[in-house]
Each structure stands twice: as C-alpha cells, then as structure tokens.
Design a protein around this motif. Structure first.
Motif, PDB file in Angstrom:
ATOM      1  N   LEU A 179      -9.471  -7.268  -2.109  1.00  0.00           N
ATOM      2  CA  LEU A 179      -9.675  -5.957  -2.735  1.00  0.00           C
ATOM      3  C   LEU A 179      -8.365  -5.326  -3.208  1.00  0.00           C
ATOM      4  O   LEU A 179      -8.365  -4.218  -3.743  1.00  0.00           O
ATOM      5  CB  LEU A 179     -10.420  -5.026  -1.759  1.00  0.00           C
ATOM      6  CG  LEU A 179     -11.863  -5.489  -1.479  1.00  0.00           C
ATOM      7  CD1 LEU A 179     -12.416  -4.895  -0.197  1.00  0.00           C
ATOM      8  CD2 LEU A 179     -12.769  -5.134  -2.657  1.00  0.00           C
ATOM      9  N   ALA A 180      -7.251  -6.046  -3.034  1.00  0.00           N
ATOM     10  CA  ALA A 180      -5.944  -5.460  -3.359  1.00  0.00           C
ATOM     11  C   ALA A 180      -5.759  -5.223  -4.854  1.00  0.00           C
ATOM     12  O   ALA A 180      -5.139  -4.246  -5.271  1.00  0.00           O
ATOM     13  CB  ALA A 180      -4.823  -6.343  -2.819  1.00  0.00           C
ATOM     14  N   GLY A 199      -1.369   0.552  -8.574  1.00  0.00           N
ATOM     15  CA  GLY A 199      -0.730   1.731  -7.970  1.00  0.00           C
ATOM     16  C   GLY A 199       0.685   1.397  -7.530  1.00  0.00           C
ATOM     17  O   GLY A 199       1.636   2.158  -7.782  1.00  0.00           O
ATOM     18  N   PHE A 200       0.863   0.225  -6.895  1.00  0.00           N
ATOM     19  CA  PHE A 200       2.205  -0.218  -6.458  1.00  0.00           C
ATOM     20  C   PHE A 200       3.111  -0.403  -7.672  1.00  0.00           C
ATOM     21  O   PHE A 200       4.267  -0.019  -7.665  1.00  0.00           O
ATOM     22  CB  PHE A 200       2.099  -1.550  -5.696  1.00  0.00           C
ATOM     23  CG  PHE A 200       1.811  -1.403  -4.217  1.00  0.00           C
ATOM     24  CD1 PHE A 200       0.981  -0.404  -3.731  1.00  0.00           C
ATOM     25  CD2 PHE A 200       2.372  -2.282  -3.298  1.00  0.00           C
ATOM     26  CE1 PHE A 200       0.709  -0.287  -2.373  1.00  0.00           C
ATOM     27  CE2 PHE A 200       2.114  -2.181  -1.939  1.00  0.00           C
ATOM     28  CZ  PHE A 200       1.276  -1.179  -1.477  1.00  0.00           C
ATOM     29  N   GLU A 201       2.549  -1.022  -8.715  1.00  0.00           N
ATOM     30  CA  GLU A 201       3.350  -1.275  -9.921  1.00  0.00           C
ATOM     31  C   GLU A 201       3.791   0.037 -10.551  1.00  0.00           C
ATOM     32  O   GLU A 201       4.951   0.205 -10.909  1.00  0.00           O
ATOM     33  CB  GLU A 201       2.523  -2.079 -10.943  1.00  0.00           C
ATOM     34  CG  GLU A 201       2.511  -3.561 -10.652  1.00  0.00           C
ATOM     35  CD  GLU A 201       1.330  -4.302 -11.298  1.00  0.00           C
ATOM     36  OE1 GLU A 201       1.214  -5.505 -11.065  1.00  0.00           O
ATOM     37  OE2 GLU A 201       0.522  -3.648 -12.007  1.00  0.00           O
ATOM     38  N   ALA A 202       2.851   0.976 -10.636  1.00  0.00           N
ATOM     39  CA  ALA A 202       3.168   2.251 -11.296  1.00  0.00           C
ATOM     40  C   ALA A 202       4.284   2.990 -10.558  1.00  0.00           C
ATOM     41  O   ALA A 202       5.038   3.745 -11.161  1.00  0.00           O
ATOM     42  CB  ALA A 202       1.919   3.117 -11.372  1.00  0.00           C
ATOM     43  N   GLN A 203       4.397   2.750  -9.270  1.00  0.00           N
ATOM     44  CA  GLN A 203       5.448   3.448  -8.507  1.00  0.00           C
ATOM     45  C   GLN A 203       6.617   2.509  -8.180  1.00  0.00           C
ATOM     46  O   GLN A 203       7.419   2.791  -7.283  1.00  0.00           O
ATOM     47  CB  GLN A 203       4.841   4.068  -7.243  1.00  0.00           C
ATOM     48  CG  GLN A 203       3.850   5.193  -7.571  1.00  0.00           C
ATOM     49  CD  GLN A 203       3.365   5.959  -6.343  1.00  0.00           C
ATOM     50  OE1 GLN A 203       4.113   6.195  -5.409  1.00  0.00           O
ATOM     51  NE2 GLN A 203       2.107   6.364  -6.358  1.00  0.00           N
ATOM     52  N   ASN A 204       6.694   1.418  -8.912  1.00  0.00           N
ATOM     53  CA  ASN A 204       7.820   0.469  -8.775  1.00  0.00           C
ATOM     54  C   ASN A 204       8.098   0.014  -7.359  1.00  0.00           C
ATOM     55  O   ASN A 204       9.242   0.009  -6.905  1.00  0.00           O
ATOM     56  CB  ASN A 204       9.113   1.096  -9.343  1.00  0.00           C
ATOM     57  CG  ASN A 204       8.998   1.300 -10.822  1.00  0.00           C
ATOM     58  OD1 ASN A 204       8.458   0.436 -11.526  1.00  0.00           O
ATOM     59  ND2 ASN A 204       9.454   2.453 -11.287  1.00  0.00           N
ATOM     60  N   LYS A 205       7.086  -0.352  -6.637  1.00  0.00           N
ATOM     61  CA  LYS A 205       7.292  -0.805  -5.271  1.00  0.00           C
ATOM     62  C   LYS A 205       7.703  -2.280  -5.276  1.00  0.00           C
ATOM     63  O   LYS A 205       7.371  -3.026  -6.205  1.00  0.00           O
ATOM     64  CB  LYS A 205       6.017  -0.614  -4.442  1.00  0.00           C
ATOM     65  CG  LYS A 205       5.520   0.828  -4.405  1.00  0.00           C
ATOM     66  CD  LYS A 205       6.578   1.792  -3.923  1.00  0.00           C
ATOM     67  CE  LYS A 205       6.093   3.223  -3.869  1.00  0.00           C
ATOM     68  NZ  LYS A 205       7.179   4.203  -3.727  1.00  0.00           N
ATOM     69  N   THR A 206       8.417  -2.674  -4.219  1.00  0.00           N
ATOM     70  CA  THR A 206       8.857  -4.062  -4.119  1.00  0.00           C
ATOM     71  C   THR A 206       7.780  -4.854  -3.396  1.00  0.00           C
ATOM     72  O   THR A 206       7.633  -4.732  -2.177  1.00  0.00           O
ATOM     73  CB  THR A 206      10.172  -4.122  -3.309  1.00  0.00           C
ATOM     74  OG1 THR A 206      11.047  -3.120  -3.823  1.00  0.00           O
ATOM     75  CG2 THR A 206      10.802  -5.490  -3.375  1.00  0.00           C
ATOM     76  N   PHE A 207       7.038  -5.636  -4.153  1.00  0.00           N
ATOM     77  CA  PHE A 207       5.924  -6.340  -3.509  1.00  0.00           C
ATOM     78  C   PHE A 207       5.563  -7.598  -4.275  1.00  0.00           C
ATOM     79  O   PHE A 207       5.906  -7.755  -5.453  1.00  0.00           O
ATOM     80  CB  PHE A 207       4.690  -5.426  -3.429  1.00  0.00           C
ATOM     81  CG  PHE A 207       3.950  -5.276  -4.728  1.00  0.00           C
ATOM     82  CD1 PHE A 207       4.423  -4.439  -5.739  1.00  0.00           C
ATOM     83  CD2 PHE A 207       2.783  -6.002  -4.974  1.00  0.00           C
ATOM     84  CE1 PHE A 207       3.750  -4.318  -6.940  1.00  0.00           C
ATOM     85  CE2 PHE A 207       2.094  -5.886  -6.177  1.00  0.00           C
ATOM     86  CZ  PHE A 207       2.581  -5.044  -7.164  1.00  0.00           C
ATOM     87  N   THR A 208       4.865  -8.466  -3.591  1.00  0.00           N
ATOM     88  CA  THR A 208       4.274  -9.645  -4.234  1.00  0.00           C
ATOM     89  C   THR A 208       2.812  -9.679  -3.827  1.00  0.00           C
ATOM     90  O   THR A 208       2.477  -9.366  -2.685  1.00  0.00           O
ATOM     91  CB  THR A 208       4.979 -10.936  -3.769  1.00  0.00           C
ATOM     92  OG1 THR A 208       6.378 -10.762  -3.983  1.00  0.00           O
ATOM     93  CG2 THR A 208       4.490 -12.148  -4.545  1.00  0.00           C
ATOM     94  N   TYR A 209       1.984 -10.059  -4.770  1.00  0.00           N
ATOM     95  CA  TYR A 209       0.540 -10.047  -4.508  1.00  0.00           C
ATOM     96  C   TYR A 209      -0.027 -11.464  -4.440  1.00  0.00           C
ATOM     97  O   TYR A 209       0.297 -12.311  -5.274  1.00  0.00           O
ATOM     98  CB  TYR A 209      -0.165  -9.257  -5.621  1.00  0.00           C
ATOM     99  CG  TYR A 209      -1.641  -9.564  -5.725  1.00  0.00           C
ATOM    100  CD1 TYR A 209      -2.535  -9.094  -4.765  1.00  0.00           C
ATOM    101  CD2 TYR A 209      -2.145 -10.335  -6.779  1.00  0.00           C
ATOM    102  CE1 TYR A 209      -3.897  -9.385  -4.850  1.00  0.00           C
ATOM    103  CE2 TYR A 209      -3.500 -10.629  -6.874  1.00  0.00           C
ATOM    104  CZ  TYR A 209      -4.373 -10.153  -5.906  1.00  0.00           C
ATOM    105  OH  TYR A 209      -5.701 -10.452  -5.992  1.00  0.00           O
ATOM    106  N   VAL A 210      -0.868 -11.661  -3.459  1.00  0.00           N
ATOM    107  CA  VAL A 210      -1.636 -12.906  -3.348  1.00  0.00           C
ATOM    108  C   VAL A 210      -3.032 -12.516  -2.885  1.00  0.00           C
ATOM    109  O   VAL A 210      -3.175 -11.701  -1.980  1.00  0.00           O
ATOM    110  CB  VAL A 210      -0.955 -13.866  -2.331  1.00  0.00           C
ATOM    111  CG1 VAL A 210      -1.955 -14.849  -1.755  1.00  0.00           C
ATOM    112  CG2 VAL A 210       0.187 -14.624  -2.958  1.00  0.00           C
ATOM    113  N   LYS A 211      -4.040 -13.112  -3.478  1.00  0.00           N
ATOM    114  CA  LYS A 211      -5.399 -12.671  -3.147  1.00  0.00           C
ATOM    115  C   LYS A 211      -5.854 -13.132  -1.753  1.00  0.00           C
ATOM    116  O   LYS A 211      -6.473 -12.378  -1.001  1.00  0.00           O
ATOM    117  CB  LYS A 211      -6.366 -13.207  -4.205  1.00  0.00           C
ATOM    118  CG  LYS A 211      -7.756 -12.628  -4.100  1.00  0.00           C
ATOM    119  CD  LYS A 211      -8.583 -13.025  -5.307  1.00  0.00           C
ATOM    120  CE  LYS A 211      -9.920 -12.303  -5.327  1.00  0.00           C
ATOM    121  NZ  LYS A 211     -10.737 -12.708  -6.462  1.00  0.00           N
TER     122      LYS A 211
END
Ligand code: NOJ
Length: 755
Positions: A422-423, A449-461
C-alpha cells in the motif's frame, strides 16, 4: 401551457388550491413552511395517481449497484413521469440532461431529485468516516461534510445518503468504516455535525445537500457481525445506545432517513410502523421523508415477513416509507394496493407531500437546473483549497498506536526503506464508498508524499495485499538491511471493509504478515503504517513493530498527510472511537460494557469462577479513546465544585493538563463517569464530555467540564428517561482505560435523599 411555465406558476402559488390541508410534517407557524405547504398541496391537486406513485419511485442510473439491478428501464420511466428521483447520476451535464426530460417531456414537469452516496467526499475524498471520527473534532467533521456538499451540489446533486449514524461494537462488520464508532454520546455529536455540514444554513442555498440519517435502525448490531443479518435487541439497549444518534440527526433537522435492511426483533425495519411512525415521527419529531435501503421492500419476502411483493409494498407504505429505492415495488403494485383498499390515498398523498416539500425547499420548482452548473463544478471540485483541507483532515484522523524509543517522528537524515503493497498505492487509499473519487492517480500515495517532501528513501513493494507471491520479499529484506528505518505500509484492501465486507478473521492478510516478519528479522527499526476500515487484531504486529500509525484509508491527500505525521510536521492526536480487540473472539467488545456479577477485579473474587476467557485477557489491545502523541501529557487530579449534585445545579470538574514532552501537541481530554448502581444495571463507564485542546511544550491548561442532572439520565425498566439518586465515580484522562479518581452524589428531590 409550457411545462416549465406551469411549474413556475405553481411555485408562485398561482395554481388552483386543493381542499386538502393535511400536512405530514410538523404543524408549523412558520410562514415560509406554510407557504411551501400551500404550494405542495397545489401541485398535489394536479397530479394523477400514476404521477403521485412516480414521486415515490427512486431508480439508479445503472452504475454503482449495491444489490440486484432488477430493472434498468429508468429512462423510459422517466419519460413517462413514473419516477421522481434518480440516484448515481452525477455531473452537471448528465443531471441537466435528465432533468430536462423530467421538466420538458412529462405532463407536469415536476423536477427530479438526484441522490448519491457522498459518504466521505464527492471527488476530493476525506478519510473514511471512522477515521474522521478519531479526530474527535466536530468542526472539522462539519466542514468536511460541507466541502463534500459543495462539490456534490456543483456536480448536480441534491441529496446524499449520509451520514451513517449506526452505532456498532463489532469489528467483524465491514460497515463500521462508514460510521462514528461505538459510543452513543460521541456518535450523536458526530451525527449532528455531519447533518449540519451537508445541509448548511438553508436548503435553498445552491451548495446544500439533503442529508440522510441511516440505517434506521440498529443495523450496526447485526448478529455475528455478518452484514444484513438479524438484530434482536432489548428496547432498553435500542433506546439507550442505538437511537440517540438518529434523534441528534432529527434535532439537526435531517431531511431524510433511510430504513435499514435488517429485521429488528422479528420485524424488518422497512415494514416497521413502530420504528417509523411511533418512534421516528411521533417521538423524535422527524418531518422529512423516509426512503428505503436498496430493494429493502422486496427483501421483506425472503425475510419471511411478506407474502409477496405487493404485500411487502403495502406494509412498507403503511408503516410510513415514502420512497422505494430501486425495488420497483411501489411502481408496480401500489395502484393495485390502492384499488384493493389495502393502502389509503391519504397515506400516498402524505408520502408525496413529504417528497415535494423538500423539492420546494431545495428551490427546484423555481429553477430545476440550479444545481447543474458546469462552471461551478470545474471551479469547486478538487480545488486546491479542498485538497489542502483533505490533508488537514487526514492528519487529524490518524492515531498513533505505538511509539517505542521515539522511533517516530522520523529524522530527515535517516535512510528510509519504504515497503509494502500500500506504500505506492493510489487506489485503495481513498477507501470504500468514495463517491466519484478517482482511483487512477489523483490521490497522493505515501511514496508520492515522501517524494514531494524530498525524503531520503527507497521503495520496494514486497508483496501484494493478498495472495502467496513471496518473490518480492528478498528485495524488501535487502533494502531494510541497508536502511536506518523500515516503514511498512500494510493492511486491508478497500473492499475488505464497507458494505457486504464482513470478516471473521480481522487480521492483516497472511502474506503481509509474513512480509512484516521477514523485515523484522533484519533488526532494522520497524514502523507500520496501517490502512484498514475496521479495528484489526494487531497483537503480533504490536509485538514486532517499534511504532504503529493507524492511517485508516486517508483519502485523496492521504500520502501528504501520512508523510507530515511520520516526519513530525504534524503531531498526531487522534483517539480511537472503536475498541481494537486482541482477537475476534472478544467481539463484540466496547468500553462501556456491563460489569456482570462476577467481574475479575472484584475484591475476593475466585481466580477461576469469574467472567473471563481462559485463553486471553478481557481487556482489548487498544481501548476506546486511546491514542498517543509525540509529546506526553500529565493530568492533575480533578477538582470538583462539590461532592453533591442536586436537581437544577451543575457540577464543575476542573483538571490541569500539562504538556510534559518535547513537542507542541493536541490532546482529547475525556471525562467518564460510572453510576454505581441503578434500577437497571449501568455500564462500567460512560463518556460524558470531552475537549480537544492544544498545548505548547511545557504549557499547562485548565480544562473545565460541567455536568448537569440531565447528563446523568438513563432509561429505566419502564423506558422512562430518568435520573436516579446515588453515588457516581469519575475520572478525566486521555483514554477510557483509566482508574476512577473522584466521586460525587446525585441527590434528587423525589427520593428519600430529598433536599
Ligand atoms: C445500500 C447501502 O446499504 C446504503 O447505505 C446505500 O446508501 C444504498 N445502497 C444506495 O447506494
């Protein structure tokens, strides 16, 4: 005479007057109501029997069926003047097109009423109602209903089938997602706020929707939590717990009420004249019109209450049901029933009056197209302002269930593994019953939401919501190993709650639980963000996770709001309005249960022969009223203005609340009482008041409550709403799970304790 002209003349009261003055709504001195009553009667006097029956018929324009479609001929009926209302037709141009047929092609040109399930937004979708209720913020809920009404009316709608005001204590029942939780007091305030929000100041304003209190009555008490199932309940419980939110809606002038699918004590709600006439009209004072739920007249046959459809229609009409939603029973059988004298013309006239009155109040006779306004629709629907407000509502609906070692808020310098089915989701995020909300990318996912606030993250389903594909697990695990914190967005699909979505297993789907375990095994701090429309059994997750944030289905701006909360841009303050059990076996479970004669905590109780389970404790995992904050609050012992409360007086209770943590925050300060004994047994505790306050870090605020004798009334064995003298306990806290700290005595004039 041209049809529209004819209607205009009627609207101005120029058509011939009828001799019938028998109104079904409250006899009123209000000149505006009297004027409408005259106009209604003048229209009625022009109508043929078929046209009258037509006003009681409501059909769907095909889409969004929630039962058998039965009949798809609505366009023909419309042209023949055989329907007075249509639901599921939305948008200015489509509603205008249909209205044009009603106004220009039917003999009298009576305008149509357009209804729709605008449950938590029209196109800008707010969190599901259960989520919104966790804000305990009436202004917020009123405003979200207002915004929903503004969007829906700009798209041609006149009427919403909301609010659902069913009290429910059963997490198995999928429709808890649509309501305000388990508590009657809170549920009544929410009912009022939502009705006010939808209906606004004046129904003749072009941005007001008729509201509909549903499902009348006791639908939330379906046996075993199975949707549409039987309800068998004492009159005491009905009056004390299930009816007050309907009364609150009626007091707020709700325009319509929808009957429930269920039977109540042997009689289906749709044919229940006790519920509809004695209680709703006579005792509660309802003066709008009553609509059925989807084909619920027809369903009286399988219920085993009606011999056939004609009989079902007669029972519904005679019980006080004014409009038949999708069943076609009134359309097909009412004439025969009138001919056979099983239904009186006067009763049909009443139903038609009730409906026409609201069409007049909406201003439809003056301008049938006033709600179908393309320009307004483009301007209002999904406006920046509405989306920003949806973000605020979503923030305020979230409940922080756990936060060990200050895992949250996340820090900007942390590397985040964003995992879970659901991420990145933009489909389920708007939840069930989400109006015309888009499921194709308008909603903001958490990843966005993370992208819009420039967070440092990587996504995997990692996995899907259900199924047994584990092929994504390894990359989720690898990612978690390389990250500072793993944020898993898990939970239910939008279809796992809502109508016809009862569950006997209220856990996160198995595949996701395996994913959580796999990520947990990496040792990386674990945050769970939950999407769900009901309380879940989170016992295992609670053991594994360092932090858990209940986000419900947060709506169109949900991803921004979750990001705001995870990173501390907004400090969560939501409190549960429905108990989260430890397992499904505890259900139904609610904070205001009865004590029994063998409570576990009774002094001297035998360790075995008490009211308990042998395999799980009685207390839920998360109680009603519970919810954490990034800061902490300290409550002083309440100070009472007196240790006695007498008739006509008020008791003041003052508590000092201090923000003792490191963040500014909001807190829902809750007051509970316990009536120690009564002529009928009383709950172990009852919410009587609350205030939502905002405290800067280090700040202290005095919170003051007033309790009057009326607040302590309940239904006695003779169903009288009374006070009984005696001793009461109370506490003030940030959750229902707290010990009593004070007591006072209620003294009444008419008892031995008299003054
Ligand atoms: C069935 C649901 O029970 C009710 O809540 C809804 O308003 C109607 N269908 C119309 O869609």
């Amino acid at each position: 005479m041209h049809k529209t002209l004819k209607i205009l003349c009627i609207g101005l009261g120029l058509a011939s007057m009828t001799s019938c003055h028998n109104t079904t709504y409250k006899e009123t001195q209000d000149p505006a109501e009297q004027e409408i009553s005259r106009k209604v009667d003048s229209v009625l006097s022009l109508m043929t029997l078929q046209e009258k029956i037509g006003q009681t018929v409501l059909y769907s324009s095909i889409e969004d069926v929630t039962g058998p479609t039965l009949d798809t001929n609505y366009m023909n009926y419309l042209k023949n003047g055989e329907i007075g209302a249509i639901f599921n037709a939305t948008g200015s141009s489509f509603t205008r097109e249909l209205q044009k047929i009603a106004v220009e092609e039917t003999r009298l040109g009576i305008p149509l009423l357009f209804g729709y399930d605008v449950i938590h937004g029209y196109k800008t979708i707010f969190p599901i109602p259960l989520g919104e209720s966790a804000s305990w913020d009436m202004d917020l809920m009123e405003k979200s209903a207002r915004v929903a009404a503004e969007e829906a009316t700009a798209a041609g709608l006149h009427w919403t089938f909301a609010p659902m005001v069913d009290i429910s204590r059963d997490a198995r029942w999928g429709r808890v997602a649509e309501g305000g939780g388990e508590d009657t007091y809170l549920g009544s305030l929410i009912a009022k706020a939502r009705v006010k929000g939808f209906q606004g100041e004046d129904l003749s304003d072009i941005n007001t929707l008729l509201a509909c209190a549903k499902h009348y009555a006791a639908y939330g008490a379906a046996q075993a939590g199975r949707d549409y199932h039987t309800v068998d309940m004492s009159e005491l419980s009905l009056r004390e717990y299930y009816l007050p939110p309907f009364q609150a809606a009626v007091d707020a002038d709700v325009a319509t009420v929808m009957t429930a699918f269920n039977e109540l004590n042997g009689v289906p709600a749709t044919g229940n004249s006790y519920l509809l006439k004695d209680v709703l009209r006579d005792q509660m004072g309802f003066n709008g019109f009553v609509v059925t739920d989807y084909t619920s007249i027809n369903e009286m046959v399988p219920h085993g209450y009606a011999r056939d459809l004609q009989h079902a229609g007669e029972m519904a009409m005679n019980a006080g049901v004014d409009m038949d939603l999708q069943g076609g029973v009134y359309k097909d059988y009412l004439k025969k029933s009138l001919d056979e004298k099983n239904v009186d013309m006067e009763r049909l006239d009443q139903a038609v009056r009730n409906i026409l009155r609201l069409k007049f109040k909406l201003g439809l006779f003056e301008d049938p197209y006033r709600y179908s306004n393309e320009e307004l629709e483009t301007e209002v629907v999904l406006s920046e302002e509405n989306l920003a407000f949806a973000r605020e509502v979503a923030q305020k609906s979230m409940v922080l269930l756990k936060n060990d070692k200050q895992t949250l808020p996340l820090k900007d310098n942390q590397k985040i593994a964003l995992i879970g089915p659901l991420a990145a989701d933009e489909f389920h995020i708007i939840g069930n019953w989400s109006g015309r909300g888009d499921r194709d990318g308008t909603a903001v996912s958490i990843k966005e939401g993370f992208e819009a606030q420039n967070k440092t993250f990587t996504y995997v389903k990692g996995s899907e919501i259900t199924g047994d594909d584990r092929s994504g697990f390894q990359s989720a695990v690898n990612l978690a190993k390389q990250s500072d914190v793993a944020v898993l967005v898990v939970g239910e699909s939008e279809r796992m709650s809502g109508e016809a979505a009862s569950r006997t297993n209220i856990r996160i789907p198995e595949i996701q639980r395996e994913l959580i375990k796999a990520v947990k095994a990496t040792g990386t701090p674990l945050v769970l963000v939950l999407y769900n429309g009901r309380p879940l059994n989170l016992v295992e997750e609670n053991e594994m996770a360092d932090a858990m944030l209940e986000a419900w289905f947060p709506g169109t701006s949900g991803g921004h709001a979750v990001t705001d909360v995870l990173y501390g841009r907004y400090n969560p303050a939501g409190k549960l309005t429905l108990t989260f059990p430890r397992n499904v076996g505890q259900v139904p479970i609610h904070y205001n249960m009865k004590n029994t004669g063998r409570p576990q905590d009774l002094e001297g109780a035998h360790p075995r022969y008490v009211s308990r389970y042998i395999d799980v404790e009685n207390a839920p995992l998360f109680p009603f009223g519970y919810g954490l904050s990034y800061t902490s609050f300290n409550y002083s012992q309440p100070q009472l203005s007196s240790t006695t409360l007498r008739d006509g007086e008020k008791l003041t209770i003052i508590t000092e609340v201090t923000n003792t943590g490191d963040y500014d925050g909001e807190e829902v300060v809750q007051l509970y009482i316990k009536d120690r004994f009564g002529s009928v047994t009383r709950p172990v505790k009852e919410l009587k008041a609350f205030q939502k306050i905002s405290l800067k870090k280090g700040e202290t605020q005095k919170v003051s409550f007033e309790i009057s004798v009326d607040d302590l009334k309940f239904y006695n064995r003779d169903l009288e709403f009374v006070n009984e003298a005696g001793q009461y306990d109370l506490f003030v806290a940030g959750s229902s799970d707290h010990a009593f700290t004070n007591s006072f005595e209620l003294k009444m004039r008419d008892t031995q304790n008299n003054l």
